[in-house]
Design an enzyme around this catalytic site. Structure first.
Site, PDB file in Angstrom:
ATOM      1  N   TYR A 191       0.833  -1.220   0.000  1.00  0.00           N
ATOM      2  CA  TYR A 191       0.000   0.000   0.000  1.00  0.00           C
ATOM      3  C   TYR A 191       0.862   1.262   0.000  1.00  0.00           C
ATOM      4  O   TYR A 191       0.660   2.169  -0.818  1.00  0.00           O
ATOM      5  CB  TYR A 191      -0.907  -0.049   1.231  1.00  0.00           C
ATOM      6  CG  TYR A 191      -1.676   1.218   1.522  1.00  0.00           C
ATOM      7  CD1 TYR A 191      -2.832   1.538   0.817  1.00  0.00           C
ATOM      8  CD2 TYR A 191      -1.245   2.102   2.520  1.00  0.00           C
ATOM      9  CE1 TYR A 191      -3.541   2.695   1.096  1.00  0.00           C
ATOM     10  CE2 TYR A 191      -1.949   3.259   2.808  1.00  0.00           C
ATOM     11  CZ  TYR A 191      -3.096   3.562   2.094  1.00  0.00           C
ATOM     12  OH  TYR A 191      -3.792   4.706   2.369  1.00  0.00           O
TER      13      TYR A 191
HETATM   14  P1  NDP Z   1     -13.169   4.996   2.889  1.00  0.00           P
HETATM   15  O1  NDP Z   1     -13.047   3.512   2.914  1.00  0.00           O
HETATM   16  O2  NDP Z   1     -13.919   5.685   3.966  1.00  0.00           O
HETATM   17  O3  NDP Z   1     -13.794   5.467   1.471  1.00  0.00           O
HETATM   18  C1  NDP Z   1     -13.243   4.967   0.287  1.00  0.00           C
HETATM   19  C2  NDP Z   1     -13.871   5.652  -0.891  1.00  0.00           C
HETATM   20  O4  NDP Z   1     -13.218   5.178  -2.086  1.00  0.00           O
HETATM   21  C3  NDP Z   1     -15.341   5.344  -1.057  1.00  0.00           C
HETATM   22  O5  NDP Z   1     -15.979   6.473  -1.602  1.00  0.00           O
HETATM   23  C4  NDP Z   1     -15.350   4.190  -2.061  1.00  0.00           C
HETATM   24  O6  NDP Z   1     -16.547   4.096  -2.847  1.00  0.00           O
HETATM   25  C5  NDP Z   1     -14.181   4.571  -2.955  1.00  0.00           C
HETATM   26  N1  NDP Z   1     -13.588   3.419  -3.646  1.00  0.00           N
HETATM   27  C6  NDP Z   1     -13.084   2.290  -3.098  1.00  0.00           C
HETATM   28  N2  NDP Z   1     -12.658   1.447  -4.057  1.00  0.00           N
HETATM   29  C7  NDP Z   1     -12.884   2.072  -5.237  1.00  0.00           C
HETATM   30  C8  NDP Z   1     -12.676   1.721  -6.600  1.00  0.00           C
HETATM   31  N3  NDP Z   1     -12.167   0.537  -6.973  1.00  0.00           N
HETATM   32  N4  NDP Z   1     -13.037   2.600  -7.564  1.00  0.00           N
HETATM   33  C9  NDP Z   1     -13.588   3.787  -7.217  1.00  0.00           C
HETATM   34  N5  NDP Z   1     -13.826   4.178  -5.957  1.00  0.00           N
HETATM   35  C10 NDP Z   1     -13.470   3.321  -4.979  1.00  0.00           C
HETATM   36  O7  NDP Z   1     -11.649   5.512   2.827  1.00  0.00           O
HETATM   37  P2  NDP Z   1     -11.009   6.913   3.246  1.00  0.00           P
HETATM   38  O8  NDP Z   1     -11.946   7.999   2.972  1.00  0.00           O
HETATM   39  O9  NDP Z   1     -10.443   6.772   4.598  1.00  0.00           O
HETATM   40  O10 NDP Z   1      -9.773   6.986   2.234  1.00  0.00           O
HETATM   41  C11 NDP Z   1      -9.712   7.915   1.161  1.00  0.00           C
HETATM   42  C12 NDP Z   1      -8.269   8.006   0.677  1.00  0.00           C
HETATM   43  O11 NDP Z   1      -7.441   8.442   1.765  1.00  0.00           O
HETATM   44  C13 NDP Z   1      -7.687   6.695   0.178  1.00  0.00           C
HETATM   45  O12 NDP Z   1      -6.902   6.934  -0.966  1.00  0.00           O
HETATM   46  C14 NDP Z   1      -6.808   6.228   1.337  1.00  0.00           C
HETATM   47  O13 NDP Z   1      -5.749   5.432   0.882  1.00  0.00           O
HETATM   48  C15 NDP Z   1      -6.329   7.563   1.889  1.00  0.00           C
HETATM   49  N6  NDP Z   1      -5.901   7.562   3.280  1.00  0.00           N
HETATM   50  C16 NDP Z   1      -6.771   7.222   4.299  1.00  0.00           C
HETATM   51  C17 NDP Z   1      -6.329   7.262   5.612  1.00  0.00           C
HETATM   52  C18 NDP Z   1      -7.209   6.897   6.768  1.00  0.00           C
HETATM   53  O14 NDP Z   1      -6.661   6.670   7.865  1.00  0.00           O
HETATM   54  N7  NDP Z   1      -8.519   6.830   6.630  1.00  0.00           N
HETATM   55  C19 NDP Z   1      -4.947   7.665   5.945  1.00  0.00           C
HETATM   56  C20 NDP Z   1      -4.159   8.026   4.817  1.00  0.00           C
HETATM   57  C21 NDP Z   1      -4.627   7.973   3.553  1.00  0.00           C
HETATM   58  P3  NDP Z   1     -17.830   3.210  -2.286  1.00  0.00           P
HETATM   59  O15 NDP Z   1     -18.392   4.008  -1.132  1.00  0.00           O
HETATM   60  O16 NDP Z   1     -18.788   3.158  -3.446  1.00  0.00           O
HETATM   61  O17 NDP Z   1     -17.284   1.907  -1.880  1.00  0.00           O
END
Ligand code: NDP
Length: 252
Positions: free
Chosen positions: A157
């Site tokens: 990741y």
């Molecule tokens: P969530 O799991 O809360 O939300 C993920 C989002 O991404 C949802 O809207 C989901 O859509 C969408 N998604 C997942 N897979 C796909 C795909 N294959 N194609 C399109 N959309 C997709 O995650 P976060 O909001 O926490 O994370 C957002 C970003 O922040 C990510 O890139 C993550 O790596 C990064 N991040 C998060 C951290 C954390 O601690 N939370 C820390 C550092 C970075 P759906 O709802 O339809 O499934």
């Protein structure tokens, strides 16, 4: 006044949703995307509208680059019908999944899934949307604090996010002539659904991470959505090619 429009991938939940709401409070409209949670995305659209901004939700699987041509056409149509314009201003490459496995146990399937969503998807989606981004626009990629500090279980990741940090610099270099600034935001641990809500639901982990954070707690979505909105909407155009960490000072 001409509307300013952001495309936020993964805007149905978590950080993307929060960013869209913060942008709406600043009068910026959004096209948010969802992967499978359509009803969640539609609720976000309603919340944005209640804040007085405009929004549309589109389905997108960022792991499937073959679908990007169709998405591009949908965005064009949405911009034309919803905003009577051909361009948008801000792209937030936020969609992502958290997949934890030790280096020794990471499978090729897990690696490919992470690669498709976090690297290939970001690369080719941005490329596909390039002609629709207005000159002077901004791109913000979402990375992670895990590219600066190491936590066992995130080798694949964090490597993918590291690639996005390098890509950010190349985009900034090549798109600068169009006045487009490109930065990468690296959040620390934030309480969302990420990794099955591991940070939110595991008290022991949360307490440990809080103890390793200068500001004394783990992050909440508002800690990131506000930063995303201010980086896109504020007087920050001269900031480009930068990795900006929003972690409350984790593992200093
Ligand atoms: P969530 O799991 O809360 O939300 C993920 C989002 O991404 C949802 O809207 C989901 O859509 C969408 N998604 C997942 N897979 C796909 C795909 N294959 N194609 C399109 N959309 C997709 O995650 P976060 O909001 O926490 O994370 C957002 C970003 O922040 C990510 O890139 C993550 O790596 C990064 N991040 C998060 C951290 C954390 O601690 N939370 C820390 C550092 C970075 P759906 O709802 O339809 O499934």
């Amino acid at each position: 006044m001409t509307a300013q429009i952001a495309i936020i991938t993964g805007g149905s939940r978590g950080l993307g949703k929060n960013a869209a709401l913060h942008l709406a409070r600043k009068g910026i409209d959004s096209i948010i995307t969802y992967h499978s949670h359509q009803s969640e995305a539609e609720k976000v659209v309603q919340e944005i509208k209640q804040l007085g901004a405009n929004a549309v939700a589109l389905q997108l699987d960022t792991a499937n680059s073959k679908s990007f041509e169709h998405f591009y056409l949908q965005v064009k149509q949405t911009l034309s019908e919803g905003w009577q314009t051909e361009q948008f201003n801000f792209l937030v490459n936020n969609a992502g999944i958290g997949l934890g496995a030790s280096f020794a146990e990471t499978t090729e399937e897990q690696f490919d899934q992470l690669m498709n969503i976090h690297v290939k998807g970001v690369f080719f989606l941005t490329q596909k949307l390039l002609s629709l981004i207005a000159d002077g626009g901004r791109i913000l990629n979402i990375s992670t604090g895990l590219t600066r500090f190491c936590s066992p279980g995130y080798a694949a990741y964090a490597s993918m996010k590291g690639a996005v940090e390098v890509l950010t610099q190349y985009l900034a270099k090549e798109l600068g002539e169009r006045g487009i600034s490109v930065n990468v935001l690296a959040p620390g641990a934030i309480e969302t659904d990420f990794r099955g809500g591991a940070i939110r639901n595991n008290k022991e982990l949360k307490d440990f991470l809080a103890s390793q954070t200068a500001l004394g707690r783990v992050g909440l979505p508002d800690d990131i959505g506000g930063v995303i909105a201010s980086l896109l909407s504020g007087d920050n155009q001269w900031i480009t090619a930068q990795r900006i960490e929003a972690s409350g000072g984790m593992f200093l």
